[in-house]
Design a protein around this motif. Structure first.
Motif, PDB file in Angstrom:
ATOM      1  N   GLY A 145       0.833  -1.093  -0.337  1.00 22.31           N
ATOM      2  CA  GLY A 145      -0.073  -0.092   0.401  1.00 22.31           C
ATOM      3  C   GLY A 145       1.160   1.380   0.245  1.00 22.31           C
ATOM      4  O   GLY A 145       2.236   1.046  -0.420  1.00 22.31           O
ATOM      5  N   GLU A 146       0.290   2.054  -0.058  1.00 19.36           N
ATOM      6  CA  GLU A 146       0.765   3.916   0.639  1.00 19.36           C
ATOM      7  C   GLU A 146       1.898   3.834   1.684  1.00 19.36           C
ATOM      8  O   GLU A 146       0.808   3.589   2.863  1.00 19.36           O
ATOM      9  CB  GLU A 146       0.485   4.520   0.157  1.00 19.36           C
ATOM     10  N   VAL A 147       3.060   3.565   1.869  1.00 12.64           N
ATOM     11  CA  VAL A 147       3.999   3.737   3.052  1.00 12.64           C
ATOM     12  C   VAL A 147       4.351   5.380   2.985  1.00 12.64           C
ATOM     13  O   VAL A 147       5.021   5.663   2.448  1.00 12.64           O
ATOM     14  CB  VAL A 147       5.697   2.791   2.733  1.00 12.64           C
ATOM     15  N   ILE A 148       4.017   6.002   4.079  1.00 14.72           N
ATOM     16  CA  ILE A 148       4.319   7.083   4.543  1.00 14.72           C
ATOM     17  C   ILE A 148       5.217   6.932   6.031  1.00 14.72           C
ATOM     18  O   ILE A 148       5.138   6.762   6.770  1.00 14.72           O
ATOM     19  CB  ILE A 148       3.133   8.406   4.733  1.00 14.72           C
ATOM     20  N   ALA A 149       6.959   7.645   5.457  1.00 22.80           N
ATOM     21  CA  ALA A 149       7.118   7.015   6.606  1.00 22.80           C
ATOM     22  C   ALA A 149       8.140   7.554   7.180  1.00 22.80           C
ATOM     23  O   ALA A 149       8.116   9.015   5.997  1.00 22.80           O
ATOM     24  CB  ALA A 149       8.651   6.869   5.564  1.00 22.80           C
ATOM     25  N   LEU A 150       8.201   8.815   8.088  1.00 23.92           N
ATOM     26  CA  LEU A 150       8.875   9.937   8.852  1.00 23.92           C
ATOM     27  C   LEU A 150       9.387   9.348   9.475  1.00 23.92           C
ATOM     28  O   LEU A 150       9.513   8.084  10.040  1.00 23.92           O
ATOM     29  CB  LEU A 150       6.726  10.612   9.873  1.00 23.92           C
ATOM     30  N   ASP A 151      10.398  10.800   9.496  1.00 29.25           N
ATOM     31  CA  ASP A 151      11.161  10.974  10.671  1.00 29.25           C
ATOM     32  C   ASP A 151      11.472  11.524  11.621  1.00 29.25           C
ATOM     33  O   ASP A 151       9.778  12.183  11.929  1.00 29.25           O
ATOM     34  CB  ASP A 151      12.648  11.756   9.979  1.00 29.25           C
ATOM     35  N   ARG A 152      12.334  12.154  12.558  1.00 26.62           N
ATOM     36  CA  ARG A 152      12.059  12.796  13.650  1.00 26.62           C
ATOM     37  C   ARG A 152      11.204  14.204  13.730  1.00 26.62           C
ATOM     38  O   ARG A 152      10.244  14.655  13.935  1.00 26.62           O
ATOM     39  CB  ARG A 152      12.859  12.952  14.867  1.00 26.62           C
ATOM     40  N   SER A 153      11.751  15.177  12.739  1.00 23.91           N
ATOM     41  CA  SER A 153      11.094  16.370  12.205  1.00 23.91           C
ATOM     42  C   SER A 153      10.335  16.202  11.431  1.00 23.91           C
ATOM     43  O   SER A 153       9.668  17.729  12.192  1.00 23.91           O
ATOM     44  CB  SER A 153      12.606  16.909  10.893  1.00 23.91           C
ATOM     45  N   GLN A 154       9.424  15.244  11.283  1.00 28.45           N
ATOM     46  CA  GLN A 154       7.783  15.206  11.007  1.00 28.45           C
ATOM     47  C   GLN A 154       7.082  15.033  11.942  1.00 28.45           C
ATOM     48  O   GLN A 154       5.777  15.134  11.670  1.00 28.45           O
ATOM     49  CB  GLN A 154       8.481  14.057   9.797  1.00 28.45           C
ATOM     50  N   MET A 155       7.601  13.853  12.605  1.00 29.00           N
ATOM     51  CA  MET A 155       6.879  13.662  13.578  1.00 29.00           C
ATOM     52  C   MET A 155       8.012  13.324  15.020  1.00 29.00           C
ATOM     53  O   MET A 155       8.346  12.135  14.900  1.00 29.00           O
ATOM     54  CB  MET A 155       5.941  12.312  13.516  1.00 29.00           C
ATOM     55  N   ASP A 156       7.745  13.755  15.990  1.00 34.86           N
ATOM     56  CA  ASP A 156       8.315  13.225  17.060  1.00 34.86           C
ATOM     57  C   ASP A 156       7.892  13.096  18.722  1.00 34.86           C
ATOM     58  O   ASP A 156       7.210  13.506  18.905  1.00 34.86           O
ATOM     59  CB  ASP A 156       9.326  15.178  16.834  1.00 34.86           C
ATOM     60  N   LEU A 157       8.011  11.723  18.607  1.00 35.66           N
ATOM     61  CA  LEU A 157       7.629  11.135  19.398  1.00 35.66           C
ATOM     62  C   LEU A 157       7.525  11.914  21.259  1.00 35.66           C
ATOM     63  O   LEU A 157       6.546  11.261  22.010  1.00 35.66           O
ATOM     64  CB  LEU A 157       8.478   9.992  19.902  1.00 35.66           C
ATOM     65  N   ALA A 158       8.524  12.428  21.134  1.00 37.47           N
ATOM     66  CA  ALA A 158       8.371  13.701  22.618  1.00 37.47           C
ATOM     67  C   ALA A 158       7.559  14.585  22.873  1.00 37.47           C
ATOM     68  O   ALA A 158       6.821  15.615  23.150  1.00 37.47           O
ATOM     69  CB  ALA A 158       9.869  14.297  22.931  1.00 37.47           C
ATOM     70  N   ASP A 159       7.090  14.904  20.958  1.00 40.06           N
ATOM     71  CA  ASP A 159       6.083  15.635  21.423  1.00 40.06           C
ATOM     72  C   ASP A 159       4.767  15.112  21.376  1.00 40.06           C
ATOM     73  O   ASP A 159       4.516  14.538  19.851  1.00 40.06           O
ATOM     74  CB  ASP A 159       5.849  16.936  20.175  1.00 40.06           C
ATOM     75  N   LEU A 160       3.990  14.934  22.523  1.00 42.70           N
ATOM     76  CA  LEU A 160       2.613  14.218  22.258  1.00 42.70           C
ATOM     77  C   LEU A 160       1.543  14.769  21.145  1.00 42.70           C
ATOM     78  O   LEU A 160       0.071  14.003  20.684  1.00 42.70           O
ATOM     79  CB  LEU A 160       1.604  13.986  23.281  1.00 42.70           C
ATOM     80  N   THR A 161       0.792  16.082  21.420  1.00 39.82           N
ATOM     81  CA  THR A 161       0.257  16.874  20.497  1.00 39.82           C
ATOM     82  C   THR A 161       0.767  16.725  18.907  1.00 39.82           C
ATOM     83  O   THR A 161      -0.464  16.236  17.945  1.00 39.82           O
ATOM     84  CB  THR A 161       0.126  18.845  20.849  1.00 39.82           C
ATOM     85  N   GLN A 162       2.084  16.942  19.010  1.00 34.23           N
ATOM     86  CA  GLN A 162       1.824  16.413  17.261  1.00 34.23           C
ATOM     87  C   GLN A 162       1.820  15.265  16.743  1.00 34.23           C
ATOM     88  O   GLN A 162       1.340  14.948  15.408  1.00 34.23           O
ATOM     89  CB  GLN A 162       3.947  16.907  17.089  1.00 34.23           C
TER      90      GLN A 162
END
Length: 287
Positions: free
Chosen positions: A24-41
């Motif tokens: 399927g469509e794989v949307i791969a993100l790094d920390r700059s796009q989804m930082d697990l330390a930022d729960l709102t993000q």
């Protein structure tokens, strides 16, 4: 199927971006796009993408540093997976998450099974267990895959450290009284892809197979034994002597379990066979 993959630059995430292609469509993100330390993000990104499957290899993995950053480690390893699971549940999606052998204290002398009681002895293990419990509590269809001693040819890991030290020293003094199963990051990614392929049947399949599984290479060794195998299989101009030492001779901030071998019988019966750690290492080190 739309797959949201976290931590695409990590050891496992890098391999997963490759192995998940075609499902399927794989949307791969790094920390700059989804930082697990930022729960709102984390919430905002999931709500914007609306994935059918979240695959989460991203984690705080600095075991010793976690002893001095317990709040950050808990947010990334404990709270963020819970947020992902909650959002996935709302979307009717499923989740694959990776955990660790370090949820156990090492007091056993036979491989740990999924129903053995966790008892972590370091901050990293505590935070990873918290993530497992948060996902389970959410009610989302999920697979939690515990693995161990992860290595590969990129990033920071024991294999790369040994290869570097082997060029600098004539003797390597390595801990020989901690037992586990070295696991190539590509093995983890390929097994995950095999599972996702089986899961294309839909939500009922994910609900049926939902739960905790152990995923490591077959067999067991010590850090010293792993080092000897690396030296034997690597192309090195000089091969240093490997001397096994006790844990007490190499103190670290975080306590390690003396025995953290985990049984993968449940996974092999449910999904697929796993390679031996020796064979996987040989493949990894092939030029």
């Amino acid at each position: 199927m739309k797959i949201l993959l976290t931590g695409k630059n990590g050891q496992v995430g890098y391999e997963l971006e490759r192995s998940l292609q075609g499902f399927g469509e794989v949307i791969a993100l790094d920390r700059s796009q989804m930082d697990l330390a930022d729960l709102t993000q984390v919430r905002d990104v999931i709500r914007a993408i609306k994935p059918d499957l979240i695959v989460n290899p991203a984690a705080y993995t600095a075991v010793d540093k976690a002893e001095t950053e317990p709040e950050l480690a808990m947010r990334i390893n404990g709270e963020a997976p819970g947020v992902m699971a909650e959002e996935a549940k709302k979307l009717g999606a499923a989740m694959i998450h990776y955990s660790t052998d370090y949820v156990f204290d090492g007091s056993k002398s036979s491989p740990y099974k999924e129903d053995d009681r966790p008892c972590p002895i370091n901050v990293y293990g505590h935070t990873k267990l918290a993530g497992e419990l948060a996902i389970q509590a959410s009610g989302v269809p999920h697979l939690i895959l515990r693995t161990s001693w992860v290595y590969g040819m990129r990033g920071k890991n024991f294999l790369l450290t040994v290869l570097r030290l082997a060029k600098e020293r004539s003797e390597l003094r390595i801990v020989g009284d901690q037992h586990g199963a070295p696991t190539w990051c590509r093995t983890i990614a390929d097994v995950t892809a095999h599972i996702v392929m089986q899961g294309k049947g839909g939500n009922d399949w994910w609900k049926d197979k939902s739960g905790l599984y152990h995923l490591t290479a077959k067999g067991q060794t010590t850090w010293a034994g792993f080092t000897q195998a690396i030296i034997a299989n690597a192309e090195l101009s000089k091969k240093p002597i490997v001397t096994a030492i006790n844990t007490e001779e190499y103190p670290l901030p975080a306590k390690r379990p003396g025995y953290s071998v985990i049984s993968c019988e449940k996974l092999t019966k449910t999904f697929c066979e796993l390679p031996s750690w020796e064979n996987a290492l040989r493949l990894c080190l092939q030029p």
